[in-house]
Motif scaffolding. Structure first.
Motif, PDB file in Angstrom:
ATOM      1  N   ALA A  17       0.774  -0.935  -0.091  1.00 21.47           N
ATOM      2  CA  ALA A  17       0.050  -0.042   0.032  1.00 21.47           C
ATOM      3  C   ALA A  17       0.988   1.153  -0.104  1.00 21.47           C
ATOM      4  O   ALA A  17       1.939   1.328   0.520  1.00 21.47           O
ATOM      5  N   PRO A  18       0.486   2.277  -0.609  1.00 16.89           N
ATOM      6  CA  PRO A  18       1.267   3.503  -0.710  1.00 16.89           C
ATOM      7  C   PRO A  18       1.391   4.235   0.558  1.00 16.89           C
ATOM      8  O   PRO A  18       0.447   4.186   1.580  1.00 16.89           O
ATOM      9  N   GLY A  19       2.322   4.900   0.898  1.00 17.02           N
ATOM     10  CA  GLY A  19       2.575   5.597   1.799  1.00 17.02           C
ATOM     11  C   GLY A  19       3.278   5.097   3.115  1.00 17.02           C
ATOM     12  O   GLY A  19       3.430   5.616   4.229  1.00 17.02           O
ATOM     13  N   GLY A  20       3.581   3.594   3.237  1.00 18.57           N
ATOM     14  CA  GLY A  20       4.066   3.282   4.113  1.00 18.57           C
ATOM     15  C   GLY A  20       5.642   3.405   4.487  1.00 18.57           C
ATOM     16  O   GLY A  20       6.541   2.810   3.964  1.00 18.57           O
ATOM     17  N   ASP A  21       5.779   4.639   4.747  1.00 18.01           N
ATOM     18  CA  ASP A  21       7.106   5.355   5.025  1.00 18.01           C
ATOM     19  C   ASP A  21       7.999   4.626   6.090  1.00 18.01           C
ATOM     20  O   ASP A  21       7.683   5.072   7.524  1.00 18.01           O
ATOM     21  N   ALA A  22       9.265   4.015   5.882  1.00 16.22           N
ATOM     22  CA  ALA A  22       9.769   3.376   6.843  1.00 16.22           C
ATOM     23  C   ALA A  22      10.693   4.199   7.637  1.00 16.22           C
ATOM     24  O   ALA A  22      11.206   4.145   8.697  1.00 16.22           O
ATOM     25  N   SER A  23      10.940   5.619   7.252  1.00 15.35           N
ATOM     26  CA  SER A  23      11.594   6.586   7.731  1.00 15.35           C
ATOM     27  C   SER A  23      10.913   7.544   8.768  1.00 15.35           C
ATOM     28  O   SER A  23      11.462   8.477   9.188  1.00 15.35           O
ATOM     29  N   THR A 253      -2.128  -9.934   9.388  1.00 16.06           N
ATOM     30  CA  THR A 253      -1.083 -10.683  10.047  1.00 16.06           C
ATOM     31  C   THR A 253       0.187  -9.766  10.278  1.00 16.06           C
ATOM     32  O   THR A 253       0.414  -8.851   9.313  1.00 16.06           O
ATOM     33  N   SER A 254       0.876  -9.909  11.359  1.00 14.53           N
ATOM     34  CA  SER A 254       2.055  -9.019  11.584  1.00 14.53           C
ATOM     35  C   SER A 254       3.254  -9.914  11.094  1.00 14.53           C
ATOM     36  O   SER A 254       3.784 -11.086  11.806  1.00 14.53           O
ATOM     37  N   ASP A 255       3.906  -9.449  10.027  1.00 16.50           N
ATOM     38  CA  ASP A 255       4.722 -10.525   9.343  1.00 16.50           C
ATOM     39  C   ASP A 255       6.379  -9.826   9.758  1.00 16.50           C
ATOM     40  O   ASP A 255       6.862  -8.752   9.268  1.00 16.50           O
ATOM     41  N   LEU A 256       6.874 -10.320  10.696  1.00 20.89           N
ATOM     42  CA  LEU A 256       7.943  -9.785  11.602  1.00 20.89           C
ATOM     43  C   LEU A 256       9.245  -9.742  10.545  1.00 20.89           C
ATOM     44  O   LEU A 256       9.747  -8.645  10.541  1.00 20.89           O
ATOM     45  N   ALA A 257       9.476 -10.620   9.702  1.00 16.64           N
ATOM     46  CA  ALA A 257      10.595 -10.598   8.907  1.00 16.64           C
ATOM     47  C   ALA A 257      10.423  -9.863   7.727  1.00 16.64           C
ATOM     48  O   ALA A 257      11.618  -9.521   6.982  1.00 16.64           O
ATOM     49  N   ASP A 258       9.103  -9.333   7.228  1.00 12.26           N
ATOM     50  CA  ASP A 258       9.083  -8.440   6.148  1.00 12.26           C
ATOM     51  C   ASP A 258       8.921  -7.064   6.686  1.00 12.26           C
ATOM     52  O   ASP A 258       9.187  -6.183   5.785  1.00 12.26           O
ATOM     53  N   GLY A 259       8.658  -6.898   7.995  1.00 16.09           N
ATOM     54  CA  GLY A 259       8.273  -5.442   8.495  1.00 16.09           C
ATOM     55  C   GLY A 259       7.019  -5.184   7.884  1.00 16.09           C
ATOM     56  O   GLY A 259       7.024  -3.868   7.541  1.00 16.09           O
ATOM     57  N   GLY A 260       6.213  -6.045   7.650  1.00 22.36           N
ATOM     58  CA  GLY A 260       4.913  -5.504   6.895  1.00 22.36           C
ATOM     59  C   GLY A 260       3.582  -6.117   7.512  1.00 22.36           C
ATOM     60  O   GLY A 260       3.678  -7.258   8.481  1.00 22.36           O
ATOM     61  N   LEU A 261       2.528  -5.810   6.813  1.00 20.73           N
ATOM     62  CA  LEU A 261       1.416  -6.582   7.307  1.00 20.73           C
ATOM     63  C   LEU A 261       0.513  -7.062   5.960  1.00 20.73           C
ATOM     64  O   LEU A 261       0.530  -6.497   4.995  1.00 20.73           O
ATOM     65  N   ARG A 273      -4.190  -7.163  -0.040  1.00 15.92           N
ATOM     66  CA  ARG A 273      -3.270  -5.988  -0.055  1.00 15.92           C
ATOM     67  C   ARG A 273      -2.127  -6.289   0.869  1.00 15.92           C
ATOM     68  O   ARG A 273      -2.228  -7.103   1.648  1.00 15.92           O
ATOM     69  N   SER A 274      -0.982  -5.707   0.824  1.00 10.80           N
ATOM     70  CA  SER A 274       0.020  -5.699   1.919  1.00 10.80           C
ATOM     71  C   SER A 274       0.613  -4.306   2.545  1.00 10.80           C
ATOM     72  O   SER A 274       0.125  -3.380   1.704  1.00 10.80           O
ATOM     73  N   ILE A 275       0.711  -4.070   3.527  1.00 11.27           N
ATOM     74  CA  ILE A 275       0.911  -2.723   4.016  1.00 11.27           C
ATOM     75  C   ILE A 275       2.397  -2.705   4.669  1.00 11.27           C
ATOM     76  O   ILE A 275       2.775  -3.791   5.387  1.00 11.27           O
ATOM     77  N   ALA A 276       3.244  -1.866   4.070  1.00  8.57           N
ATOM     78  CA  ALA A 276       4.725  -2.028   4.445  1.00  8.57           C
ATOM     79  C   ALA A 276       4.852  -0.936   5.720  1.00  8.57           C
ATOM     80  O   ALA A 276       4.493   0.338   5.463  1.00  8.57           O
ATOM     81  N   LYS A 319      -0.440   4.254   5.360  1.00 12.70           N
ATOM     82  CA  LYS A 319       0.818   5.205   5.670  1.00 12.70           C
ATOM     83  C   LYS A 319       1.082   4.993   7.500  1.00 12.70           C
ATOM     84  O   LYS A 319      -0.058   4.939   8.237  1.00 12.70           O
ATOM     85  N   VAL A 320       2.195   5.036   7.711  1.00 15.86           N
ATOM     86  CA  VAL A 320       2.602   5.191   8.962  1.00 15.86           C
ATOM     87  C   VAL A 320       2.569   6.533   9.541  1.00 15.86           C
ATOM     88  O   VAL A 320       3.349   7.493   9.058  1.00 15.86           O
TER      89      VAL A 320
END
Length: 337
Positions: A17-23, A253-261, A273-276, A319-320
């Protein structure tokens, strides 16, 4: 949850999904769109945090117990119960000032982990070290405890049905999910569900039980009565937890190794969909674990144990929005509107 080595290859889900900014900075900012209070169990710091969701500030942090894990708030919102995974007790605190009001001992080697404060006012907890679950009647008055064996290794998380007659556990060591009847003389029913099943949630209408298996990167839909596996879905890498949106339309689901959902449509049993949240590059730095929906289903709170933060994610955009500071090793969470 114990620390472990992440897989060497981290799998990135497509169509994020757009907007999942890791920073996104770990600086809380005030929000005009959210209210309520978040409670976080800090398993490395052995503390309990209270976070004001309007300001994003941690307003209180006090000592709790050794290796605290899951949390549950009382139906009236006045108390929060904490599973003391490093010991044998379920401890209860006032939500206002985090003053401890009760400590209920579940017996030798209990290691309480999963916990539910039911609408009926009673508490339910797994006792991983005893391969059982406990029903704690009248926890704020004259507590009475009733133990039910699962007979399985690592009974870790649980859910309880609205009538409080049946509970289900995920059993990490036995690789099973187990149905336990608490008001009928019926033997537990267990079924194999992948490698290291941990996440578990019951659909709001009780029609399906959902489990995530972190070791096999899968989620399973089960019939809550027969425990028949109805669907098997591939998720992101290491789906540690699973939570169903209050509206009952999707599970995440909370995907620990991906850092995503991973977002699963419950009607079609398909990934939509998936969310970063942080992404695979920062997955080991963040080490995301527990996930929790806001009551309105608009936001997802993601505990990031290694960075001592909780990511606040807008479900619609992915988005975070903020990263909220908490204590050392924040894991279990509970929320008050």
């Amino acid at each position: 949850m114990k620390r472990f080595a992440l897989p060497i290859a981290l799998v990135l889900l497509g169509a994020c999904a757009p907007g999942g900014d890791a920073s996104t900075a770990s600086n809380p900012v005030a929000s005009s769109d959210v209210t309520g209070t978040l409670f976080v169990a800090n398993k490395r710091g052995n503390t309990l945090s209270k976070i004001d969701l309007v300001t994003g500030e941690e307003v209180l942090r006090l000592d709790s117990c050794t290796n605290p894990h899951e949390l549950a708030t009382s139906p009236d919102g006045d108390h929060v119960a904490l599973a003391c995974y490093g010991g044998t007790t379920v401890d209860i605190f006032r939500t206002g000032d985090l003053g401890k009001v009760a400590s209920i001992d579940l017996g030798e080697n209990a290691r309480p982990h999963g916990i539910v404060w039911h609408a009926n006012g009673d508490l339910y907890s797994t006792a991983e070290g005893r391969q059982s679950i406990f029903w704690i009647r009248d926890p704020l008055g004259q507590p009475q405890t009733f133990e039910y064996s699962t007979g399985k290794q690592g009974s870790h998380m649980l859910v309880v049905d609205p009538t409080a007659t049946v509970a289900w556990t995920t059993d990490l060591g036995s690789k099973t999910a187990t149905r336990v009847a608490m008001k009928a003389r019926i033997a537990p029913i267990s079924v194999s569900v992948g490698e290291e099943p941990e996440g578990i949630a019951l659909a709001p209408d009780g029609s399906a039980l959902w489990v995530s298996a972190r070791g096999s990167n899968q989620a399973f839909e089960l019939d809550p009565g027969t425990m028949e596996v109805l669907s098997t879905i591939d998720t992101g890498a290491f789906p540690l937890r699973l939570a169903i949106r209050p509206q009952g339309d999707v599970a995440v689901t909370s995907d620990l190794a991906d850092g995503g959902l991973t977002v699963i449509d419950l009607e079609t049993a398909e990934v939509v969909r998936s969310i970063a949240v942080s992404g695979p590059e920062e997955a080991q730095e963040r080490f995301q674990v527990t996930i929790l929906w806001s009551d309105d289903g608009e936001r997802i709170y993601v505990a990031e144990t290694a960075s001592n933060t909780v990511a606040e994610v807008d479900y619609a955009t992915g988005k975070v929005l903020r990263r909220l500071p908490t204590g050392e090793g924040g894991d279990g969470m509970a929320i008050l509107p």
